[in-house]
Motif scaffolding. Structure first.
Motif, PDB file in Angstrom:
ATOM      1  N   ALA A  95       2.050 -16.943  -2.847  1.00 58.28           N
ATOM      2  CA  ALA A  95       1.049 -17.610  -3.678  1.00 58.28           C
ATOM      3  C   ALA A  95       0.429 -18.757  -2.874  1.00 58.28           C
ATOM      4  N   PRO A  96      -0.837 -19.038  -3.112  1.00 58.51           N
ATOM      5  CA  PRO A  96      -1.733 -18.342  -4.043  1.00 58.51           C
ATOM      6  C   PRO A  96      -2.319 -17.096  -3.387  1.00 58.51           C
ATOM      7  N   LYS A 142      -0.601 -13.040 -12.032  1.00 59.11           N
ATOM      8  CA  LYS A 142      -0.145 -14.024 -11.055  1.00 59.11           C
ATOM      9  C   LYS A 142      -1.257 -14.430 -10.075  1.00 59.11           C
ATOM     10  N   TRP A 144      -4.548 -15.967  -8.347  1.00 62.98           N
ATOM     11  CA  TRP A 144      -5.354 -17.165  -8.534  1.00 62.98           C
ATOM     12  C   TRP A 144      -6.783 -16.787  -8.913  1.00 62.98           C
TER      13      TRP A 144
END
Length: 362
Positions: A95-96, A142, A144
């Protein structure tokens, strides 16, 4: 303000640099296992403003470091080596990331019993194929940002046309038109069959600048398209538009005139390709003798078929424009003849006839 000890503290506003809340590095997980031909990935390689190579080499100022995972452009050996970042993202270890989907989303729910429409890797435990839907269900919440690349991913495209057995749809139909990503962004739709390379790169760059905290969210229209790219029609940027105004229509595909009567939907299709060209500013369907078949539109292809027939409203609009166009064409022709003559004082005679009058002299 005053603290408990009675001392005074001065509240200060953070500077613009301090207030920046962006990422220094971001991953792009590109899945092209939707129902498609991979044409969008191939088209992406033609981008030049900037090129995809410039992006992944960090040559665009102000952007986060970008790690692109795309099967067409990946140096990976494939298999589990290629799938590793996708599996890590599902586990929350990557992530991101921006999720890019290429290809339309089939409806797995209509399959009775075993089988699947399209898959991406296998389940390590069972060895069974993992469907595109399985990945989207786990990655999209999940992500971004979520970007749909091409008309198949945005609105279903060819695979979603009437009579198809797959129940295909666009990403927003699958996730919901009110879907919001981890970055509070709606799905970003970049239609095109395939994507116009600069259109996609320009949109991706804007999303990345937003991720870096250096730009606001990209403005999207009601169909989640970038407004600045799809706010005008093909006709408004077409080199042939003036012929329509003069009611000067092509009867075949060899003519440079307006092609509405031979099947062009340009006056009602949101697309900037004639204005922008296709590669390095060159090309674009009407620019090279092709008709617009509406490939960037949500109703494509059903609403625009049969492709070579005159559009439903084309006959009426061309009839209405004919009297006006005939008059305008004639008046412009008369004026054109008048301004295609040199002034009569352009001669090599010994007498000045230009009307020059030095009236200020005694």
């Amino acid at each position: 303000m005053t603290t408990a000890s009675g001392t005074q503290e001065v509240a200060t506003e953070p500077s613009r640099a301090e207030a920046r809340n962006g990422f220094d590095e971001i991953n792009i997980l590109w899945i092209s296992e939707g129902m498609s031909c991979d044409g969008d990935s191939v088209s992406l390689t033609a981008a030049g403003q900037p090129a995809i190579e410039d992006l992944i080499q960090g040559l665009v100022p102000g952007l986060p470091k970008v790690n692109l995972h795309n099967k067409v452009l990946s140096p990976s050996l494939g298999g589990e080596d290629f799938l590793a970042p996708y599996r890590a993202a599902i586990r929350g270890e990557l992530a991101p990331f921006i999720l890019v989907i290429e290809g339309s989303i089939p409806n797995q729910n209509i399959i009775q019993g075993e089988g699947y429409w399209t898959s991406f890797g296998n389940d390590p435990g069972t060895g069974q194929p993992l469907t595109l839907n399985w990945w989207i269900d786990r990655l999209a919440p999940k992500a971004w940002a979520v970007v749909a690349a091409g008309t198949c991913a945005t609105y279903g495209g060819i695979h979603a046309m009437a009579g198809n057995p797959t129940g295909c749809m666009g990403l927003a139909d699958y996730l919901g038109w009110d879907f919001k990503s981890e970055g509070a962004l709606p799905i970003v739709n970049v239609p095109g069959c395939p994507i116009q390379p600069e259109n996609f790169m320009e949109t991706l760059i804007w999303v990345l600048y937003h991720a870096a905290g250096a730009a606001p969210a990209p403005p999207l229209d009601h169909m989640l398209r970038p407004q600045w790219l799809f706010g005008k029609t093909v006709h408004e940027g077409c080199d042939r538009a003036a012929y329509y105004e003069q009611a000067d229509f092509s009867k075949d595909y060899n003519s440079p005139k307006c092609q509405v009567k031979v099947g062009c939907w340009g006056p009602v299709v949101n697309c900037n390709v004639p204005k922008r060209g296709w590669m390095a500013g060159i090309g674009g369907c009407p620019n090279v003798g092709g008709i617009c078949i509406g490939c960037t539109m949500p109703g494509f292809p059903d609403a625009f078929m049969p492709f070579m027939d005159e559009p439903a409203g084309g006959s009426l609009s061309s009839i209405l424009i004919k009297p006006y166009g005939a008059v305008i064409r004639r008046l412009r022709g008369i004026t054109n003849i008048a301004v295609n003559r040199e002034p009569k004082w352009h001669h090599n005679k010994p007498v000045l006839t230009s009307g020059y009058d030095p009236h200020w002299r005694p």
